[in-house]
Motif scaffolding. Structure first.
Motif, PDB file in Angstrom:
ATOM      1  N   HIS A 169       0.835  -1.215   0.000  1.00 30.91           N
ATOM      2  CA  HIS A 169       0.000   0.000   0.000  1.00 30.91           C
ATOM      3  C   HIS A 169       0.866   1.260   0.000  1.00 30.91           C
ATOM      4  O   HIS A 169       0.561   2.227  -0.695  1.00 30.91           O
ATOM      5  N   ARG A 170       1.961   1.231   0.777  1.00 35.63           N
ATOM      6  CA  ARG A 170       2.870   2.391   0.806  1.00 35.63           C
ATOM      7  C   ARG A 170       3.488   2.625  -0.564  1.00 35.63           C
ATOM      8  O   ARG A 170       3.507   3.753  -1.066  1.00 35.63           O
ATOM      9  N   LEU A 171       3.997   1.549  -1.196  1.00 38.33           N
ATOM     10  CA  LEU A 171       4.608   1.696  -2.517  1.00 38.33           C
ATOM     11  C   LEU A 171       3.594   2.178  -3.550  1.00 38.33           C
ATOM     12  O   LEU A 171       3.919   3.029  -4.391  1.00 38.33           O
ATOM     13  N   ALA A 172       2.380   1.648  -3.496  1.00 40.38           N
ATOM     14  CA  ALA A 172       1.354   2.082  -4.439  1.00 40.38           C
ATOM     15  C   ALA A 172       1.116   3.588  -4.297  1.00 40.38           C
ATOM     16  O   ALA A 172       1.040   4.312  -5.300  1.00 40.38           O
ATOM     17  N   ALA A 173       1.033   4.071  -3.061  1.00 43.27           N
ATOM     18  CA  ALA A 173       0.806   5.501  -2.826  1.00 43.27           C
ATOM     19  C   ALA A 173       2.017   6.334  -3.243  1.00 43.27           C
ATOM     20  O   ALA A 173       1.874   7.355  -3.922  1.00 43.27           O
ATOM     21  N   GLN A 174       3.213   5.903  -2.873  1.00 47.36           N
ATOM     22  CA  GLN A 174       4.417   6.678  -3.185  1.00 47.36           C
ATOM     23  C   GLN A 174       4.707   6.727  -4.674  1.00 47.36           C
ATOM     24  O   GLN A 174       5.157   7.749  -5.186  1.00 47.36           O
ATOM     25  N   LEU A 175       4.498   5.601  -5.355  1.00 47.88           N
ATOM     26  CA  LEU A 175       4.868   5.509  -6.767  1.00 47.88           C
ATOM     27  C   LEU A 175       3.716   5.858  -7.708  1.00 47.88           C
ATOM     28  O   LEU A 175       3.928   5.982  -8.907  1.00 47.88           O
ATOM     29  N   GLY A 176       2.514   5.985  -7.175  1.00 50.80           N
ATOM     30  CA  GLY A 176       1.355   6.212  -8.029  1.00 50.80           C
ATOM     31  C   GLY A 176       0.992   4.962  -8.821  1.00 50.80           C
ATOM     32  O   GLY A 176       0.504   5.048  -9.942  1.00 50.80           O
TER      33      GLY A 176
END
Length: 188
Positions: A169-176
């Protein structure tokens, strides 16, 4: 790819490669830093993942001594350590680990997401740091990067390490990025 590595980082990685060669170890860049380089994304700090077939702890201890860094044992059983090096431009963390499987491709298949299951031999990366290759990509991670999707490497990835759910979830948010549809049931 348009993230130019700093000359200091290139020199640091040259020294890593030289020490690995003296120990007859083939060293690969893997994981998030390489992913971010392919995306042209500047990380908040330099945390570089390196893997070797075996001998990561001894290599990390020798690197810490040679580079004037601090050796931090991360996991003795899995053979992983961090070397922390303070430079004028900031801190560099080199996370060095043994393969978690008999081959590089099998090790990559045990990672969290295919976008992080990319590797380049450090010697090859050093020949052309701004356009490194050849890329080792057994799970089509480059395609996942281009599609901006986080695809789990294997169905048991979240059972193996539940923190990967939060990381996803963090990577999805950070990377778009979006999470692959099959990831969500595996996360429950």
């Amino acid at each position: 790819m348009n993230r130019p590595p700093s000359p200091l980082l290139i020199e640091l990685l040259r020294r890593v490669e030289a020490l690995a060669q003296r120990r007859a170890l083939r060293c690969h860049l893997v994981g998030g830093w390489l992913r971010d380089q392919w995306l042209g994304r500047q990380a908040a700090y330099e945390n570089i993942d390196l893997i070797v077939p075996r001998g990561a702890l001894a290599l990390a201890q020798a690197l810490a001594a040679e580079l004037g860094g601090a050796f931090v044992l991360l996991d003795e059983a899995f053979g992983s350590a961090r070397v922390v090096i303070a430079q004028a431009s900031g801190t560099v963390e080199l996370d060095i680990g043994d393969y978690r499987a008999p081959t590089l491709a099998q090790d990559l298949a045990l990672r969290d997401f295919t976008a992080n299951a990319l590797a380049v031999a450090l010697a090859d990366w050093l020949r052309q740091p701004q356009q490194p290759g050849p890329l080792v990509d057994p799970l089509q991670g480059l395609s996942a990067l281009q599609q901006r999707v986080l695809q789990p490497c294997f169905p048991g990835t979240f059972r193996e390490d539940p923190l990967r759910i939060l990381r996803g979830h963090r990577l999805a948010a950070q990377l778009g990025f979006t999470l692959a549809p099959e990831a969500l049931p595996l996360m429950q």
